[in-house]
Design an enzyme around this catalytic site. Structure first.
Site, PDB file in Angstrom:
ATOM      1  CG  ASP A 215      -2.446   4.612   3.543  1.00  0.00           C
ATOM      2  OD1 ASP A 215      -2.247   5.041   2.392  1.00  0.00           O
ATOM      3  OD2 ASP A 215      -3.485   4.866   4.184  1.00  0.00           O
TER       4      ASP A 215
ATOM      5  CG  HIS B 129      -1.992   0.968   1.232  1.00  0.00           C
ATOM      6  ND1 HIS B 129      -3.187   0.750   1.873  1.00  0.00           N
ATOM      7  CD2 HIS B 129      -2.105   2.195   0.665  1.00  0.00           C
ATOM      8  CE1 HIS B 129      -3.985   1.786   1.697  1.00  0.00           C
ATOM      9  NE2 HIS B 129      -3.337   2.694   0.974  1.00  0.00           N
TER      10      HIS B 129
ATOM     11  CG  ASN C 277      -5.139   7.825  -4.520  1.00  0.00           C
ATOM     12  OD1 ASN C 277      -4.069   7.237  -4.720  1.00  0.00           O
ATOM     13  ND2 ASN C 277      -5.430   8.378  -3.364  1.00  0.00           N
TER      14      ASN C 277
HETATM   15  O1  DOR Z   1      -4.854   9.053   4.695  1.00  0.00           O
HETATM   16  C1  DOR Z   1      -4.995   8.602   3.568  1.00  0.00           C
HETATM   17  N1  DOR Z   1      -4.372   9.140   2.513  1.00  0.00           N
HETATM   18  N2  DOR Z   1      -5.802   7.555   3.394  1.00  0.00           N
HETATM   19  C2  DOR Z   1      -6.130   7.119   2.169  1.00  0.00           C
HETATM   20  O2  DOR Z   1      -6.872   6.172   2.074  1.00  0.00           O
HETATM   21  C3  DOR Z   1      -5.650   7.817   0.967  1.00  0.00           C
HETATM   22  C4  DOR Z   1      -4.386   8.506   1.242  1.00  0.00           C
HETATM   23  C5  DOR Z   1      -3.953   9.463   0.159  1.00  0.00           C
HETATM   24  O3  DOR Z   1      -4.033   9.133  -1.018  1.00  0.00           O
HETATM   25  O4  DOR Z   1      -3.484  10.553   0.489  1.00  0.00           O
END
Ligand code: DOR
Length: 397
Positions: free
Chosen positions: A280, A59, A93
């Site tokens: 993440d 991730h 994204n």
């Molecule tokens: O905190 C987050 N940032 N959670 C996500 O699911 C997306 C991510 C982002 O793309 O900045």
């Protein structure tokens, strides 16, 4: 280039032992006591250090195309190597959204040309992350392993059901961003748990492979435990920040939770409910953070935060940490990685588990510096990262 790492503790999910290890021709050529015969190699004294399979991150957000002022494939890959990672899976994204093979191929090719890490890429489940219309599953190449609407999630039950049926048909997994965006403004806990419950159930009845991203609540851990016991085809990850931090106000989705959630996540890692730790890694500029962008960079601090919160605290063994940071995520991707054995590709990380250091902004190689760990003292330092037998981070690099 040959490397001889001497007198080092070799640790993977199966155990640990002190040994010498020879890297040659991209692979682990030899493991054994006293390989002095190979001292024509670059010799590294591993005394007091640990050599593990390099880490695998399911991730990351590398923001390319579209947001390369926050990160790009090269800077993200270098951050990964500094954190001990050689295999990463990026989210869709981007701008434009990675919802077709053209953008997918652009990212994959760019990363192959750079040849820094193995970068895999999610395609969005729905066009433009709209949550409404499915992307064209028929067009996907054979190497597409997972799809995801991470960052948004899919609210419609109908769309998610269709996505599961199609994913099952095409043998693709779905990485789920567990958030009901209508509920999250007033109850972010329920917002996560209700999607975890729905998608566990959908996995059970459709047979679709689902991987839950950034699991953060005790409720979701309980649901996943229950559905795994029922045989649902599900796996999940939590993040270093959801394990390490509690009750703090750093903007990230899902939000930082409470102590009881940390404990449930740790229990979930111990009993196998939680398969892996993923960062993440979500780089944002200072200006974007000030405007409320959620997320933090995580690749460079993931080992230290996880080691400090899980191993140094006595909760997990180092072998178990290796399992959840290397072997299990590789297995989810269907990759043969995560064990130290002769003949395996030499993707390795050398760490010092005793070294304590204060995270400094100046040391961060990611383009973005949005880390709540800056200024904190952590234990466990990545010293060197090898990929395909090459020293990619550390040493004289
Ligand atoms: O905190 C987050 N940032 N959670 C996500 O699911 C997306 C991510 C982002 O793309 O900045």
């Amino acid at each position: 280039m040959k490397f001889l790492i001497k007198n080092v503790k070799l640790t993977d999910h199966r155990g640990s032992k002190i040994s010498d290890l020879l890297i040659e021709d991209e692979i682990i050529k030899k493991i054994g006591k006293d390989l002095s015969a190979y001292e024509d190699s670059m010799v590294i004294d591993g005394t007091g250090k640990v050599l593990m399979p390099s880490f695998v991150d399911l991730h990351v957000h590398f923001r390319d195309p579209g947001y390369t002022y926050k990160e790009d494939i090269e800077s993200g890959s270098r951050a990964a190597l500094k954190g001990g990672y050689t295999i990463c899976y990026a989210m869709a994204n981007t701008k434009p959204v990675c919802d077709n093979m053209e953008i997918y191929n652009y990212i994959r090719e760019k990363s192959k040309d750079l040849d820094l890490i193995d970068l895999y890429q999610n395609i969005a489940v729905t066009k433009n992350l709209s949550g409404k219309e499915l992307t064209d599953f028929e067009s996907f190449g054979d190497d597409v392993k997972f799809i995801s609407d991470d960052g948004r999630g899919i609210l419609s039950n109908h769309v998610m059901n269709q996505a599961c049926l199609e994913a099952k048909k095409h043998n693709i997994g779905i990485m789920v961003h567990g958030e009901d965006p209508e509920i999250s403004p007033y109850d972010y806990r329920l917002a996560e748990d209700i999607i975890t419950l729905r998608d566990s159930y959908l996995s059970k009845i459709t047979g679709a492979k689902i991987h839950f991203s950034h699991v953060s609540t005790r409720g979701s851990v309980e649901i996943i435990r229950d559905y795994k016991a029922q045989g649902a085809n599900i796996t999940c990850e939590t993040t270093p920040h959801h394990i390490y931090l509690a009750g703090e106000d750093f903007r990230v989705n899902p939000p930082i939770r409470e102590k009881a959630d940390n404990e449930a996540l740790i229990q979930g890692l111990k009993d196998g409910t939680i398969d892996c730790i993923s960062t993440d890694h979500a780089p944002h500029s200072k200006e974007d953070k000030e405007k409320g962008a959620p997320g933090m960079v995580g690749l460079e601090t993931a080992f230290a935060t996880s080691y400090t919160a899980l191993v140094d605290s006595g909760n997990l063994s180092l072998e178990k940490l290796s399992q959840v940071m290397a072997y299990n995520p590789a297995k989810i991707l269907g990759l043969d990685h995560g064990e130290i054995k002769e003949g395996a590709r030499a993707d390795l990380v050398l760490v010092d588990c005793e070294e304590e250091y204060i995270v400094s902004q100046a040391d961060i190689v990611s383009k973005s510096k949005n880390s709540p760990f800056i200024g904190r003292k952590l234990k466990g330092k990545v010293l060197m990262t090898f990929r395909k037998g090459r020293l990619m981070y550390g040493g004289k690099n």
